[in-house]
Design a protein around this motif. Structure first.
Motif, mmCIF file in Angstrom:
data_model
loop_
_atom_site.group_PDB
_atom_site.id
_atom_site.type_symbol
_atom_site.label_atom_id
_atom_site.label_comp_id
_atom_site.label_asym_id
_atom_site.label_seq_id
_atom_site.Cartn_x
_atom_site.Cartn_y
_atom_site.Cartn_z
ATOM 1 N N ALA A 185 0.822 -1.205 0.000
ATOM 2 C CA ALA A 185 0.000 0.000 0.000
ATOM 3 C C ALA A 185 0.856 1.255 0.000
ATOM 4 O O ALA A 185 1.958 1.267 0.520
ATOM 5 C CB ALA A 185 -0.902 -0.005 1.238
ATOM 6 N N THR A 186 0.313 2.304 -0.583
ATOM 7 C CA THR A 186 0.894 3.631 -0.442
ATOM 8 C C THR A 186 -0.187 4.529 0.156
ATOM 9 O O THR A 186 -1.364 4.153 0.206
ATOM 10 C CB THR A 186 1.334 4.218 -1.792
ATOM 11 N N PRO B 15 -1.818 7.224 -0.971
ATOM 12 C CA PRO B 15 -3.041 7.490 -1.739
ATOM 13 C C PRO B 15 -4.010 6.314 -1.762
ATOM 14 O O PRO B 15 -5.231 6.507 -1.675
ATOM 15 C CB PRO B 15 -2.526 7.809 -3.156
ATOM 16 N N GLY B 16 -3.483 5.106 -1.846
ATOM 17 C CA GLY B 16 -4.376 3.940 -1.885
ATOM 18 C C GLY B 16 -5.066 3.693 -0.559
ATOM 19 O O GLY B 16 -6.215 3.238 -0.514
ATOM 20 N N LEU B 17 -4.367 3.979 0.533
ATOM 21 C CA LEU B 17 -4.973 3.781 1.851
ATOM 22 C C LEU B 17 -6.109 4.779 2.074
ATOM 23 O O LEU B 17 -7.179 4.425 2.550
ATOM 24 C CB LEU B 17 -3.907 3.935 2.935
ATOM 25 N N ALA C 47 -7.646 6.500 -0.348
ATOM 26 C CA ALA C 47 -8.650 6.347 -1.406
ATOM 27 C C ALA C 47 -9.796 5.448 -0.956
ATOM 28 O O ALA C 47 -10.940 5.614 -1.391
ATOM 29 C CB ALA C 47 -7.994 5.770 -2.667
ATOM 30 N N GLN C 48 -9.475 4.508 -0.080
ATOM 31 C CA GLN C 48 -10.511 3.573 0.369
ATOM 32 C C GLN C 48 -11.608 4.251 1.176
ATOM 33 O O GLN C 48 -12.697 3.701 1.342
ATOM 34 C CB GLN C 48 -9.882 2.443 1.171
ATOM 35 N N ALA D 180 -4.707 6.451 -7.382
ATOM 36 C CA ALA D 180 -5.258 5.284 -6.677
ATOM 37 C C ALA D 180 -6.773 5.460 -6.677
ATOM 38 O O ALA D 180 -7.278 6.399 -6.076
ATOM 39 C CB ALA D 180 -4.717 5.184 -5.256
ATOM 40 N N TYR D 181 -7.453 4.563 -7.352
ATOM 41 C CA TYR D 181 -8.897 4.690 -7.546
ATOM 42 C C TYR D 181 -9.608 4.999 -6.245
ATOM 43 O O TYR D 181 -9.410 4.279 -5.273
ATOM 44 C CB TYR D 181 -9.461 3.406 -8.152
#
Lengths: 402, 485
Positions: free
Chosen positions: A143-144, A146-148, A150-151, A206-207
């Motif tokens: 994980a980075t 933005p992905g964390l 983004a959730q 990150a979606y």
């Protein structure tokens, strides 16, 4: 019986570097830059500083640990210096420690300084590492940041049954607002206004977060010198005094990460810290009483949910407030990210908490040009959120003038 | 009575169309058109021989009480470790007891049946019971080589025991020859082969009949007794010739799955055998022959118990769980054949702390967490103080395994910033149906196919490869739950 920090400590001076990709400056250069401005603003001599607290977060590529980088960079004469580190609340912790040191009566004049030299990593984003312990190398996800964060969007969409397109509209408005505010500020890292359509069309990081949903990764430093209100008044008899109204920190208990009572769509810590901060500051109705805010907009979606967690937008109501311009600079509500925010002023982690306080301080002292001034500001709120939505440190500080 | 008690299989989800490979590399070896039919199963970027063996093992253990398992015999020529018991990693991932016997079988690709024989004879001698025999390979052919097209990746697993036997062991006959049709030296990445005509005409055409005749003589059985004959031989013409020579009818001839999977090496005869068991009826006899540095030939008779097996994916189910790998260069990157740039972020150097892994082995390799005996809350990773804020009991935990649990997606993302050879890195929070949650990497799926609320299961995968220190690290990932065929 403890009665909190309200009105026990005043800010005597502050300094803040220009944030950005400061390729020509070392971390030490940045410390000197913010310190000299802070010292000049305080109107005292270096030898009058009795103790210092030093905030720096990243260990992988930076100035080093402990209090020594600060002592050596500023040539502080053998005074006590303590390093503080608490993720993105690192600089706020330095400020809090300095404030408590004065309030305790142990010292009269104390320095808090935060710095981060991020742009020697060689790549975008923050360096990886062992922020949650070396064990996570064995079992943590790839994980980075933005992905964390983004959730939050996928979880929020599920909780409130709101289409992702609407969330994208709101977070684009949030980023556009911060870009506009940053464009007015010469010390900001990113100084270009960007329209919402361009924000929505940006490449996906990150979606569902695109490039413009992510804050600047910057170098920078900020500093404050604090003292008692009495000393401040005696040193600056002709100036308004900005006092500390509340300092609250809340740290995850493990519940969000491990227990199933957390929905993934809010910050449990921020809610607790905000409630306690309003109580400490004597604020009954934050939506009416808070004049302006700098919140932790590491990502646009973080700001979106934080508007609810600081109890200003109703739960599930951030979309309406954001789209109605309630948080815009001249929107008639509670202006948010008045200096551009992490988004555009930049986010050198160990300096950000003090930079936010600096933004509120210069507004309260009416030192900013008309185009970005918040009229009749009384309370300024700052907020840091360090870590991940599931495991973090939240800080709320409120400063004000009487 | 020793025999097979359960079976499982695993074929990786991604399939590479051989025409795609030929289109990219055929210019270099036009004769490869002869090998360019069908598709080959390829391990995902986070799969290797160990993870595939674990997947097959989990499949085979469905309906089996894991506490009764006495051994794990693992066969492969592509084990990630030369020293460090590969079967030991598999044992931990399967959640088996520590007090069992485990061994790695390697070298010639008949090692799969040799491991099976060791288990069968160990059970017959009452030295061990309920042995998981698992075999897998992930062999590489050089780009443009026939092997690149011929080889595929898969795994098979069998539980060998003395009770509830579904296929009784009737006897075996083995030969061993230093017949070097294929080999890999100590440091070789790619398989090397000698001339096909020699492998066909001397290898398959002489060594397979010798082993079969030996078994028939030893057991008193005739070829006509067998419902199915399982033997690996990817040469189509040689296979026809052998069938004729041995009297194997089309009905008896178990498909070698060359068109669907490819020649999988050590597990191959076992993969075909599992497929045969899936289709077998009580009373069927099955002849199983392996080939590689000699042959093992084994005879089995299927029992009534085969009708009582718990549902499982096996080979048929995992074959049906397929997706196109529509990009040949992606395959080259995944197998580390073509150097690719995953960015400076990918070059961060983190160490595997073996003492730390030892302490956390149950959590990391077996996905064990804890269940609070005071309030019943399950939690991962293991906790000493209960995370339920209404409870908070200290040191009242019992172990609880999450590896076989079903969860749902609570939040997710696809991350293009994270260093990955399969971007975007997909991960998210999984909440388990029986409680507990964790943020997992997701695999074997596309971002567009995900939604909150979707059910997922967990799969043992290679988490990282430390090339400086030659370490393959393993953990569990979430995979969308798909209907098993």
């Amino acid at each position: 019986m403890a009665d909190g920090i309200r009105d026990k400590v005043a800010i005597l001076g502050m300094g803040c570097t220009k944030f950005g990709e400061r390729w020509d400056c070392s971390g030490e250069d940045l410390m000197v830059e913010s310190f000299l401005e802070c010292l000049a603003d305080a109107g005292i001599e270096k030898k009058e500083i009795q103790a210092a607290y030093f905030g720096v977060h990243i260990d992988e590529v930076n100035v080093g640990k402990a209090g020594t980088p600060l002592g050596a960079a500023l040539k502080l004469p053998f005074i006590p210096i303590t390093r503080t580190e608490n993720f993105c609340a690192t600089a706020t912790e330095a400020f809090r420690a300095a404030t408590y040191a004065v309030a305790s009566g142990a010292y009269d004049i104390v320095l808090a300084l935060g710095v981060e030299k991020l742009k020697d990593t060689g790549y975008g984003g923050l360096p990886g590492g062992a922020a949650f312990g070396t064990e996570m190398f064995l079992r943590g996800s790839n994980a980075t940041a933005p992905g964390l964060f983004a959730q939050l969007a996928t979880a929020y969409a599920a909780k409130y049954d709101i289409p992702m397109e609407k969330i994208k509209d709101a977070i684009a408005h949030i980023s556009a607002k911060s870009h506009y505010n940053g464009s007015l500020n010469p010390k900001a890292h990113l100084r270009k206004a960007v329209p919402e359509e361009a924000i929505k069309a940006a490449p996906m990081i990150a979606y569902p977060l695109g490039l413009f949903d992510c804050c600047g990764v910057s170098d920078g430093s900020a500093a404050a010198i604090v003292t008692t209100p009495e000393i401040a008044k005696s040193l600056k008899p002709n100036q308004d005094i900005v006092k500390v109204k509340a300092l609250q920190i809340s740290v995850s208990s493990g519940e969000e990460e491990t227990y199933t009572n957390w929905d993934g769509a809010h910050f449990a810590t921020t809610r607790v810290a905000a409630t306690k901060a309003y109580e400490e500051a004597g604020i009954k109705n934050p939506r009416e009483e808070v004049s302006m805010m700098e919140v932790h907009d590491c990502f646009s979606i973080t700001e979106f949910v934080t508007m609810e967690d600081v109890h200003i937008s109703p739960k599930g109501g951030a979309y309406e407030d954001v789209m109605n311009g309630f948080y815009d600079l001249k929107g008639g509500g509670v202006p948010c990210q008045v200096d551009g925010g992490l988004k555009c002023f930049g986010h050198p982690i160990g300096a950000s908490g003090l930079r936010m306080i600096y933004a509120m301080y210069e507004q309260l002292l009416e030192r900013v040009p008309e185009e970005r001034a918040v009229k009749n500001a009384r309370f300024g709120l700052t907020h840091n959120l360090g870590g991940t939505p599931a495991k973090n440190v939240a800080a709320i500080s409120i400063i004000g003038r009487d | 009575m020793a025999g097979i008690c359960s079976y499982g299989g695993y074929v990786p989800r991604y399939r590479l169309n051989r025409g795609l490979v030929y289109g990219a590399m055929g210019w270099m070896n036009p004769a490869n058109i002869a090998n360019a039919r069908g598709e080959k199963a390829v391990a995902n970027f986070d799969e290797d021989s160990i993870t595939m063996a674990v997947a097959a093992g989990i499949d085979a253990l469905k309906g089996v009480d894991k506490s009764t398992v006495g051994g794990v015999y693992y066969a492969s020529t592509t084990m990630p470790y030369k020293e460090r018991l590969n079967a030991g990693i598999i044992t931990a991932a399967l959640g088996l007891n520590d007090q069992i016997r485990a061994a790695d079988f390697s070298g010639g690709i008949k090692a799969g049946t040799t491991a099976l024989l060791a288990a069968l004879e160990g059970v017959a001698a009452k030295g061990v019971d309920n042995v998981v025999v698992t075999a897998s390979d992930c062999r590489l052919g050089k780009p443009a080589s026939p092997q690149e097209l011929i080889f595929g990746d898969a795994a098979a697993a069998l539980v060998v025991g003395s009770e509830n036997v579904i296929a009784e062991f009737k006897g075996a006959y083995s030969t061993t020859y230093d017949f070097v049709d294929h080999y890999r030296g100590e440091t070789a990445k790619f398989d090397r082969a000698w001339e096909d005509r020699w492998i066909r005409d001397l290898g398959f055409a002489q060594l397979v009949p010798e082993a079969v005749q030996g078994l028939l003589e030893k057991t008193g059985l005739a070829m006509t007794d067998f419902a199915k004959v399982v033997y690996p031989c990817h040469y189509g013409a040689a296979r026809k010739g052998l069938n004729k020579k041995l009297g194997i009818t089309p009905e008896q001839d178990q498909s070698n799955l060359q068109v669907e999977i490819g020649e999988t090496g050590t597990p191959h005869s076992l993969v075909m055998f599992v497929k045969a068991l899936e289709e077998a009826k009580p009373g069927d006899k099955i002849l199983l022959v392996s080939f590689g540095s000699g042959c093992d030939a084994l005879a089995f008779e299927v029992t009534e118990n085969i009708t009582k097996l718990a549902p499982r994916a096996a080979i048929t189910g995992s074959l049906a769980n397929r997706a196109d790998l529509d990009n040949y260069t992606k395959y080259l990157i995944w197998r580390d054949i073509l150097p690719g740039d995953a960015g400076l972020r990918s070059e961060e150097d983190l160490w595997t702390r073996w003492s730390q892994l030892w302490r956390k082995r149950r959590e990391v390799l077996g996905l064990w967490g804890t269940k609070c005996q005071a309030c019943g809350t399950v939690q991962y990773p293991k906790q000493r103080i209960c995370v339920n804020p209404e409870c908070g009991a200290a040191d009242q935990m019992e172990e609880y395994c999450f590896a076989d649990k079903v969860g749902t997606i609570a939040s997710y993302t696809g991350d293009n910033l994270a260093a990955s050879v399969n971007p975007p890195a997909i991960y998210g929070q999984v909440v388990f149906e029986e409680g507990g949650k964790y943020m997992f990497d997701f695999t074997d799926c596309d971002l567009d196919s995900l939604a909150t609320g979707m059910p997922v299961v967990v799969s043992f995968r290679r988490k990282y490869s430390d090339k400086h220190r030659d370490i393959a690290g393993y953990f569990w990932k979430a995979v969308p739950k798909r209907e098993e065929a």
